[in-house]
Design a protein around this motif. Structure first.
Motif, PDB file in Angstrom:
ATOM      1  N   ASP A   1       0.827  -1.222   0.000  1.00  7.59           N
ATOM      2  CA  ASP A   1       0.000   0.000   0.000  1.00  7.59           C
ATOM      3  C   ASP A   1       0.856   1.264   0.000  1.00  7.59           C
ATOM      4  O   ASP A   1       1.876   1.327   0.703  1.00  7.59           O
ATOM      5  CB  ASP A   1      -0.889   0.018   1.246  1.00  7.59           C
ATOM      6  CG  ASP A   1      -1.981  -1.043   1.209  1.00  7.59           C
ATOM      7  OD1 ASP A   1      -2.334  -1.478   0.091  1.00  7.59           O
ATOM      8  OD2 ASP A   1      -2.479  -1.431   2.285  1.00  7.59           O
TER       9      ASP A   1
ATOM     10  N   GLU B   1      -5.237   5.920  -1.115  1.00  8.67           N
ATOM     11  CA  GLU B   1      -4.144   4.969  -0.855  1.00  8.67           C
ATOM     12  C   GLU B   1      -4.210   3.902  -1.930  1.00  8.67           C
ATOM     13  O   GLU B   1      -5.249   3.276  -2.133  1.00  8.67           O
ATOM     14  CB  GLU B   1      -4.343   4.377   0.556  1.00  8.67           C
ATOM     15  CG  GLU B   1      -3.230   3.466   1.018  1.00  8.67           C
ATOM     16  CD  GLU B   1      -3.340   3.129   2.537  1.00  8.67           C
ATOM     17  OE1 GLU B   1      -4.091   3.814   3.269  1.00  8.67           O
ATOM     18  OE2 GLU B   1      -2.678   2.171   2.950  1.00  8.67           O
TER      19      GLU B   1
ATOM     20  N   GLU C   1       2.578   0.319   4.058  1.00 10.26           N
ATOM     21  CA  GLU C   1       2.916  -0.982   4.648  1.00 10.26           C
ATOM     22  C   GLU C   1       2.732  -2.040   3.577  1.00 10.26           C
ATOM     23  O   GLU C   1       2.162  -1.771   2.510  1.00 10.26           O
ATOM     24  CB  GLU C   1       1.990  -1.315   5.835  1.00 10.26           C
ATOM     25  CG  GLU C   1       0.532  -1.425   5.421  1.00 10.26           C
ATOM     26  CD  GLU C   1      -0.324  -2.241   6.383  1.00 10.26           C
ATOM     27  OE1 GLU C   1       0.202  -2.920   7.268  1.00 10.26           O
ATOM     28  OE2 GLU C   1      -1.556  -2.203   6.215  1.00 10.26           O
TER      29      GLU C   1
ATOM     30  N   ASN D   1       0.985  -5.853   3.257  1.00  5.86           N
ATOM     31  CA  ASN D   1       0.124  -6.824   3.951  1.00  5.86           C
ATOM     32  C   ASN D   1       0.444  -8.202   3.412  1.00  5.86           C
ATOM     33  O   ASN D   1       0.245  -8.456   2.221  1.00  5.86           O
ATOM     34  CB  ASN D   1      -1.343  -6.508   3.687  1.00  5.86           C
ATOM     35  CG  ASN D   1      -1.696  -5.095   4.122  1.00  5.86           C
ATOM     36  OD1 ASN D   1      -1.902  -4.832   5.291  1.00  5.86           O
ATOM     37  ND2 ASN D   1      -1.733  -4.172   3.167  1.00  5.86           N
TER      38      ASN D   1
HETATM   39 MG    MG Z   1      -3.036  -0.920   6.116  1.00  4.70          MG
END
Ligand code: MG
Ligand code: ADP
Length: 474
Positions: A127, A425, A144, A146
Motif C-alpha cells: 500500500d 491509498e 505498509e 500486507n
Molecule cells: Mg493498512
C-alpha cells in the motif's frame, strides 16, 4: 493532479442523479457487502462503500508501484526464509508483544520439526500514498505491505465498470473509456491454482480459512468462483472447524471432514482477537501440515511493522537481496522515514524527536486491520507516558505522509450524500509461488484504490473509514 471533472462536482442535481445510478450499478456489478446487523447471512446485503467519482492518480507513480511489486514479492519471500533475520529483528518486539511472540513460537516449532511442504504461495498487497514534497511533486511512499489476508482484490475488480457508467452519465465518455481494466481476483486465483497443481492431488481442495463474522464474503467469493471455474473445489472453514474436525495423517497431509486440503488461504488470523487457545492450536495444526499455506507463518511475520522498520536501515535490503542492486534501489525509493523505538540511545533520541514534533509522525503498534495508529497530540501523550518503559518497543515510528487532498463524494449506505476532501491509498497485489528454491510465479496481479475523508487519520474499508475507488491516471 486534479481530475478533469471539477466542473461537474458542484452541479448538485447532476451529482444527486449520478449517485443513485452509481448505487444501482454497484449492486448490479456485485460491489457488495453483508450488513452489520446480519453479517453471516446474505438475505439482505448492501453495496460496499465507494466514491462517486474515480480519483486522479499520477501515471508515473502508478507505474512505479507496479514496477516494484515483483521486487517486493522477492523481498517478502527472502525474509520468510531468513530465520536469523526474523529472530534478530523481532527479538525486542516479542518481549513486549504477546501476539507476535505467539506467532514466533509457532514459527520456531515448525522449523524445528521440519517443514512438511516445499511449495510456498504468497499473496500480498503493498500500500502507498502520494506524498506531496516541498516542491509539490508527489512521490510514491509505501505505507505498509500486507502479507496475510490482503482483501478487496475481488470487489475492486468491479468498481471500474461502476465508475465508467457514472462518468458517462456526467458527459465524460472519453474519460470513462480511459479507466483501466483490473482483475486482482483472477490473479490471486491463478496463484492459488498453481499451488494447488504443484501439491499434486486432483481430489484435494482449497480451504479458505474465514472469520466468524463474514461481512466481506463477496470479496472472497470472487476469488472462490475463479477457482471453481478452473474445476478446483473450495471449502470455507473457521479455526473452530479446524480445531474440531481437522487432522493430519502420518505424512502430515491435512484432512477436513475426510477431504484432503491442498492449499489453506487465510482470510483470518491476522489480529489477536482472531485467536483463543483452541484457535492457536488449530493454527499450529495447519502450519505443521503438508498443505500449502498462504501465507505460511514466516511470511506473516515478514509483514510485521517491526520488519518494515528494520528494512529501512542502511544495508539491510542489500543483505536480504544479494546481487539485486536494481531491485534494492526500486524498493528503497518507496520507503518513508521509519524509526526504531527499541530501548537504548537511538530509541531515546527518536522518542524525543517525535514528542517535540508529533504532527510529522505516525506511531504504529504491531497490529493490522486499521484504527490502531496514533497521531498528533495523542501520539505525544502516549509516547511521553511510555518513553522510559520497554513498552515503547511494541511500536515503530514513521514519517507522516501528506498527500494533496481532492474533492469527491463518498457513497455509504444510509448516509447522506456529502462532498468531502479526500486522500487516496493505492495498493498493488503481488502473487508468487516458490517450489523449493525456484520461483515458478512472480507477478503483480492488479490494484486497489481506497479513498477516505481527510478528517480520518487511520483505517481501511472494513474499518468503515475508507471506501473503494478507481484510479484515473493523469
Ligand atoms: Mg493498512
Ligand atoms: P494497518 O495494518 O492497520 O492497515 P497501516 O500501516 O496500513 O496499518 O495504517 C493504517 C492507515 O493509517 C493507513 O491506511 C493510512 O490511512 C494511515 N497511515 C499509516 N501510515 C501512515 C503514514 N506514514 N502517513 C500517513 N498516514 C498513514
Amino acid at each position: 493532479m486534479a481530475a478533469p471533472w471539477e466542473d461537474v462536482l458542484r452541479n448538485e442535481p447532476a451529482i444527486q442523479e449520478a449517485a443513485s445510478v452509481a448505487v444501482d450499478a454497484a449492486l448490479l456489478e456485485g460491489v457488495l457487502m453483508r450488513t452489520e446487523g446480519e453479517p453471516n447471512a446474505s438475505d439482505v446485503v448492501n453495496y460496499a462503500p465507494f466514491t462517486l467519482l474515480p480519483s486522479a492518480v499520477p501515471t508515473v507513480l502508478f507505474e512505479q508501484a507496479y514496477a516494484v511489486q515483483q521486487d517486493f514479492n522477492l523481498l517478502v519471500d527472502a525474509i520468510s526464509q531468513n530465520k536469523e533475520f526474523l529472530e534478530d529483528t523481532l527479538a525486542s518486539t516479542i518481549k513486549v508483544d504477546d501476539f507476535t511472540a505467539q506467532l514466533f513460537r509457532i514459527h520456531v516449532q515448525v522449523l524445528e520439526e521440519g517443514l512438511a511442504q516445499s511449495v510456498f504461495l504468497g499473496i500480498n498487497r503493498s500500500d502507498y500514498m502520494f506524498d506531496c514534497g516541498v516542491d509539490g511533486t508527489p512521490a510514491l511512499k509505501q505505507i505498509e505491505i500486507n502479507t496475510i489476508a490482503a482483501s478487496f482484490g475481488g470487489l475492486t475488480s468491479r468498481t471500474a465498470a461502476v465508475h465508467g457508467q457514472v462518468l458517462k452519465m456526467l458527459g465524460k465518455s472519453k474519460e470513462a473509456s480511459r479507466l483501466l481494466p483490473n482483475n486482482p481476483s483472477k490473479g490471486l486465483a491463478l496463484g492459488i491454482a498453481k499451488a494447488w497443481e504443484l501439491y499434486g492431488s486432483q481430489s484435494a481442495v482449497v480451504m479458505f480459512l474465514v472469520e466468524e463474522v463474514q461481512r466481506n464474503i463477496f470479496d472472497q467469493r470472487c476469488v472462490e468462483n475463479e477457482l471453481w471455474n478452473r474445476n478446483i473445489r473450495v471449502i470455507r472453514k473457521r479455526f473452530r472447524d479446524v480445531f474440531e474436525k481437522g487432522s493430519l495423517d502420518d505424512a502430515k497431509r491435512l484432512y477436513m471432514d475426510g477431504q484432503e486440503v491442498a492449499v489453506v488461504y487465510y482470510r483470518e488470523g491476522y489480529v489477536p482477537k482472531n485467536y483463543d487457545q483452541q484457535n492457536w492450536e488449530a493454527r499450529l495444526l495447519l502450519e505443521r501440515s503438508r498443505a500449502v499455506k498462504c501465507p505460511d507463518i514466516a511470511t506473516q511475520l515478514a509483514g510485521t511493522k517491526k520488519v518494515q522498520q528494520e528494512l529501512s536501515r542502511p544495508g539491510t535490503l542489500e543483505r536480504l537481496l544479494p546481487g539485486r542492486a536494481e531491485a534494492v534501489t526500486r524498493i528503497r525509493a518507496t520507503f518513508a522515514g521509519l524509526y526504531s523505538l527499541d530501548v537504548g540511545e537511538e530509541g531515546d533520541k527518536i522518542a524525543a524527536m517525535a514528542i517535540a514534533d508529533p504532527d510529522q509522525f505516525v506511531l504504529k503498534p504491531q497490529r493490522e486491520g486499521g484504527g490502531n495508529n496514533l497521531y498528533g497530540e495523542e501520539l505525544r501523550q502516549v509516547l511521553e507516558k511510555i518513553r522510559d518503559s520497554p513498552e515503547r518497543t511494541s511500536y515503530i515510528l514513521m514519517d507522516k505522509i501528506k498527500p494533496q487532498p481532492a474533492i469527491n463524494y463518498l457513497l455509504r449506505a444510509h448516509s447522506p450524500l456529502q462532498v468531502s476532501e479526500c486522500i487516496s491509498e493505492l495498493g498493488i497485489f503481488g502473487v508468487y509461488v516458490r517450489q523449493g528454491k525456484e520461483m515458478v510465479m512472480n507477478k503483480a496481479a492488479g490494484h486497489l484504490l481506497r479513498t477516505k475523508a481527510i478528517e480520518h487519520a487511520d483505517g481501511g474499508v472494513a474499518a468503515g473509514v475508507a471506501v473503494l475507488d478507481t484510479p484515473y491516471l493523469v
